[in-house]
Design a protein around this motif. Structure first.
Motif, PDB file in Angstrom:
ATOM      1  N   ARG A   1       0.835  -1.208   0.000  1.00 31.36           N
ATOM      2  CA  ARG A   1       0.000   0.000   0.000  1.00 31.36           C
ATOM      3  C   ARG A   1       0.870   1.259   0.000  1.00 31.36           C
ATOM      4  NH1 ARG A   1      -3.731  -3.357   2.845  1.00 31.36           N
ATOM      5  NH2 ARG A   1      -2.599  -3.150   4.819  1.00 31.36           N
ATOM      6  N   ALA A   2       1.998   1.178   0.687  1.00 34.23           N
ATOM      7  CA  ALA A   2       2.888   2.340   0.775  1.00 34.23           C
ATOM      8  C   ALA A   2       3.812   2.452  -0.436  1.00 34.23           C
ATOM      9  CB  ALA A   2       3.711   2.277   2.058  1.00 34.23           C
ATOM     10  N   CYS A   3       4.290   1.304  -0.923  1.00 33.47           N
ATOM     11  CA  CYS A   3       5.312   1.287  -1.981  1.00 33.47           C
ATOM     12  C   CYS A   3       5.049   0.114  -2.907  1.00 33.47           C
ATOM     13  CB  CYS A   3       6.711   1.157  -1.378  1.00 33.47           C
ATOM     14  SG  CYS A   3       6.964   2.006   0.185  1.00 33.47           S
ATOM     15  N   PRO A   4       4.125   0.225  -3.828  1.00 32.08           N
ATOM     16  CA  PRO A   4       3.737  -0.912  -4.675  1.00 32.08           C
ATOM     17  C   PRO A   4       4.906  -1.485  -5.485  1.00 32.08           C
ATOM     18  CG  PRO A   4       2.176   0.895  -4.885  1.00 32.08           C
ATOM     19  CD  PRO A   4       3.337   1.431  -4.128  1.00 32.08           C
ATOM     20  N   LEU A   5       5.008  -2.823  -5.480  1.00 31.79           N
ATOM     21  CA  LEU A   5       5.988  -3.559  -6.284  1.00 31.79           C
ATOM     22  C   LEU A   5       7.401  -2.993  -6.164  1.00 31.79           C
ATOM     23  CD1 LEU A   5       3.978  -4.369  -9.537  1.00 31.79           C
ATOM     24  CD2 LEU A   5       4.729  -5.957  -7.749  1.00 31.79           C
ATOM     25  N   THR A   6       7.775  -2.707  -4.927  1.00 29.40           N
ATOM     26  CA  THR A   6       9.079  -2.094  -4.668  1.00 29.40           C
ATOM     27  C   THR A   6       9.962  -2.950  -3.765  1.00 29.40           C
ATOM     28  OG1 THR A   6       8.120   0.129  -4.885  1.00 29.40           O
ATOM     29  CG2 THR A   6      10.237  -0.045  -3.726  1.00 29.40           C
ATOM     30  N   VAL A   7       9.376  -3.526  -2.719  1.00 34.97           N
ATOM     31  CA  VAL A   7      10.151  -4.234  -1.693  1.00 34.97           C
ATOM     32  C   VAL A   7       9.921  -5.733  -1.810  1.00 34.97           C
ATOM     33  CG1 VAL A   7      10.592  -4.489   0.779  1.00 34.97           C
ATOM     34  CG2 VAL A   7       9.934  -2.252  -0.155  1.00 34.97           C
ATOM     35  N   SER A   8      10.994  -6.492  -1.836  1.00 41.39           N
ATOM     36  CA  SER A   8      10.885  -7.946  -1.943  1.00 41.39           C
ATOM     37  C   SER A   8      10.398  -8.569  -0.647  1.00 41.39           C
ATOM     38  CB  SER A   8      12.252  -8.546  -2.306  1.00 41.39           C
ATOM     39  OG  SER A   8      13.181  -8.347  -1.254  1.00 41.39           O
ATOM     40  N   CYS A   9       9.782  -9.731  -0.792  1.00 40.53           N
ATOM     41  CA  CYS A   9       9.337 -10.483   0.380  1.00 40.53           C
ATOM     42  C   CYS A   9      10.526 -10.944   1.217  1.00 40.53           C
ATOM     43  CB  CYS A   9       8.522 -11.697  -0.063  1.00 40.53           C
ATOM     44  SG  CYS A   9       6.973 -11.276  -0.890  1.00 40.53           S
ATOM     45  N   VAL A  10      11.626 -11.273   0.558  1.00 35.92           N
ATOM     46  CA  VAL A  10      12.790 -11.755   1.299  1.00 35.92           C
ATOM     47  C   VAL A  10      13.415 -10.638   2.120  1.00 35.92           C
ATOM     48  CG1 VAL A  10      14.382 -11.453  -0.657  1.00 35.92           C
ATOM     49  CG2 VAL A  10      14.938 -13.067   1.171  1.00 35.92           C
ATOM     50  N   ASP A  11      13.415  -9.402   1.620  1.00 34.13           N
ATOM     51  CA  ASP A  11      13.898  -8.298   2.445  1.00 34.13           C
ATOM     52  C   ASP A  11      12.988  -8.070   3.642  1.00 34.13           C
ATOM     53  OD1 ASP A  11      16.294  -7.616   1.261  1.00 34.13           O
ATOM     54  OD2 ASP A  11      15.476  -5.985   0.045  1.00 34.13           O
ATOM     55  N   ILE A  12      11.687  -8.205   3.434  1.00 34.19           N
ATOM     56  CA  ILE A  12      10.747  -8.058   4.547  1.00 34.19           C
ATOM     57  C   ILE A  12      11.005  -9.136   5.594  1.00 34.19           C
ATOM     58  CG2 ILE A  12       8.309  -8.286   5.202  1.00 34.19           C
ATOM     59  CD1 ILE A  12       7.615  -6.916   2.525  1.00 34.19           C
ATOM     60  N   LEU A  13      11.202 -10.372   5.164  1.00 33.08           N
ATOM     61  CA  LEU A  13      11.459 -11.471   6.098  1.00 33.08           C
ATOM     62  C   LEU A  13      12.765 -11.249   6.849  1.00 33.08           C
ATOM     63  CD1 LEU A  13      10.854 -14.206   7.338  1.00 33.08           C
ATOM     64  CD2 LEU A  13      11.747 -15.289   5.258  1.00 33.08           C
ATOM     65  N   THR A  14      13.789 -10.765   6.163  1.00 31.73           N
ATOM     66  CA  THR A  14      15.080 -10.518   6.797  1.00 31.73           C
ATOM     67  C   THR A  14      14.965  -9.425   7.851  1.00 31.73           C
ATOM     68  OG1 THR A  14      16.170 -11.139   4.721  1.00 31.73           O
ATOM     69  CG2 THR A  14      17.501  -9.983   6.346  1.00 31.73           C
ATOM     70  N   LEU A  15      14.244  -8.366   7.538  1.00 34.01           N
ATOM     71  CA  LEU A  15      14.025  -7.290   8.513  1.00 34.01           C
ATOM     72  C   LEU A  15      13.155  -7.764   9.681  1.00 34.01           C
ATOM     73  CD1 LEU A  15      13.394  -4.286   6.107  1.00 34.01           C
ATOM     74  CD2 LEU A  15      15.309  -4.514   7.704  1.00 34.01           C
ATOM     75  N   ALA A  16      12.151  -8.579   9.367  1.00 26.13           N
ATOM     76  CA  ALA A  16      11.248  -9.066  10.416  1.00 26.13           C
ATOM     77  C   ALA A  16      11.994  -9.951  11.409  1.00 26.13           C
ATOM     78  CB  ALA A  16      10.089  -9.840   9.795  1.00 26.13           C
ATOM     79  N   ALA A  17      12.946 -10.737  10.928  1.00 23.56           N
ATOM     80  CA  ALA A  17      13.737 -11.578  11.831  1.00 23.56           C
ATOM     81  C   ALA A  17      14.535 -10.714  12.799  1.00 23.56           C
ATOM     82  CB  ALA A  17      14.666 -12.478  11.021  1.00 23.56           C
ATOM     83  N   ARG A  18      15.107  -9.629  12.289  1.00 23.12           N
ATOM     84  CA  ARG A  18      15.833  -8.720  13.189  1.00 23.12           C
ATOM     85  C   ARG A  18      14.898  -8.106  14.219  1.00 23.12           C
ATOM     86  NH1 ARG A  18      18.223  -3.099  11.080  1.00 23.12           N
ATOM     87  NH2 ARG A  18      15.967  -2.742  10.909  1.00 23.12           N
ATOM     88  N   GLU A  19      13.749  -7.611  13.772  1.00 25.86           N
ATOM     89  CA  GLU A  19      12.817  -6.976  14.706  1.00 25.86           C
ATOM     90  C   GLU A  19      12.331  -7.965  15.761  1.00 25.86           C
ATOM     91  OE1 GLU A  19      12.412  -3.777  14.937  1.00 25.86           O
ATOM     92  OE2 GLU A  19      13.761  -3.609  13.226  1.00 25.86           O
ATOM     93  N   ALA A  20      12.159  -9.222  15.370  1.00 30.18           N
ATOM     94  CA  ALA A  20      11.729 -10.242  16.332  1.00 30.18           C
ATOM     95  C   ALA A  20      12.747 -10.390  17.444  1.00 30.18           C
ATOM     96  CB  ALA A  20      11.528 -11.574  15.613  1.00 30.18           C
TER      97      ALA A  20
END
Length: 324
Positions: free
Chosen positions: A110-129
């Motif tokens: 919604r914020a940045c259509p077709l810009t950020v990969s799912c793998v980057d999101i998963l990598t960042l989410a692991a850090r935040e966890a």
């Protein structure tokens, strides 16, 4: 949101980043500036509803990167014509957190259509966890692209299991460019989360055909585990804390447990069977700052295994399926 006891920020040299293609810390600086905040909020909201999810997200990232590199292949759903990694032996009815990544991805789209990969999101989410569980932080270089397929066979063979000897586990780490120190450090992720009874029940009743419990398992802990894991099949999916001291807090209690023969999984306690790994375990048990520093460094290495960059792969619109 960040109530952090100790934050360790790891700086990575430019040469390391260049060796991994086009990854850099500012990859989405202009194209999706709110990405870190969106991921952080998504993980925080998920943890408010599910105390297990931090460990699950960390494990999801680990299981992704060990199979064909960090490419979000584990997020691909099965279809009538495609078999992904989710139903591989080490993953089936075990890995979880897919809906959290999907929800974050939807917010990011919604914020940045077709810009950020799912793998980057998963990598960042692991850090935040890790951070939101009280553990260290580290800088994450971004720019990974999502893979176009998955590898069921590799998921069945490449992932370490709770039943393997140290030599096997070390070999699987080495196959993806991780060393013995990484084995010890990344095993420390078991300071948070739960494990099903079937992953350690063999240590309670008939260890290696002896008819006795594992002699390397603290007798008091063994007795407590038998209460929640009776020797019947229907108890196999019952859950127990990997770290009975601080189940949901990211700290160095895991290593203290190993020193006291209170590691839940055989693959954890086996770290005390080798002089070199046992020495590292003892060091981390006494120095939480050292563990935080080394864990951050190993997580950077993990997150850069076999990444896809440039024009290869794609940016998936939905994490569960490829775009084409």
């Amino acid at each position: 949101m960040h109530q952090i006891n100790s934050v360790v920020v790891l700086l990575v040299s430019c040469s390391f980043l260049l060796a991994n293609g086009q990854l850099n810390y500012y990859y989405y600086y202009s194209s999706c500036p709110n990405l870190p905040m969106i991921v952080q909020y998504g993980v925080w909201a998920a943890m408010k509803n599910d105390t297990r999810i931090a460990a699950s997200l960390l494990r999801l990232h680990f299981h992704d990167c060990f199979v064909n590199g960090c490419d979000a292949s584990i997020l691909l759903d099965d279809t009538k014509t495609f078999k992904g990694e989710q139903n591989a032996g080490p993953n089936s009815n075990s890995v979880r957190g897919f809906e959290v990544i999907d929800n974050i991805k939807a917010d990011v789209e919604r914020a940045c259509p077709l810009t950020v990969s799912c793998v980057d999101i998963l990598t960042l989410a692991a850090r935040e966890a890790v951070v939101l569980s009280g553990g260290p932080s580290w800088l994450v270089a971004l720019g990974r692209r999502d893979g176009l397929t998955a590898n069921l066979k590799a998921a069945n063979t490449n992932l370490p299991t709770p039943f393997e000897p140290l030599a096997n586990i070390t070999a699987k780490f080495a196959a993806v460019g991780l060393d013995l120190k990484d084995v010890v450090v990344l095993s420390g992720a078991h300071t948070i989360g739960l494990a099903q009874c079937f992953t350690f029940k063999h240590r309670l009743y008939n260890f290696k055909g002896t008819g006795q419990p594992d002699p390397n398992l603290d007798s008091s802990l063994a007795s407590n585990l038998k209460a929640s894991c009776p020797n019947v099949d229907k108890s196999n999916t019952n859950l127990n804390s990997l770290d009975v001291v601080t189940t949901y807090k990211f700290d160095n209690a895991y290593y203290k447990n190993l020193v006291n023969n209170a590691g839940l999984l055989e693959s954890d306690q086996t770290l005390m069977s080798d002089p070199q790994t046992a020495s590292m375990v003892k060091s981390y048990s006494m120095d939480p700052y050292l563990f935080n520093m080394d864990f951050a460094a190993s997580m950077v290495k993990l997150g850069n295994i076999g990444v896809i960059t440039g024009q290869d792969g794609e940016i998936r619109k939905k994490c569960g399926k490829v775009n084409r």
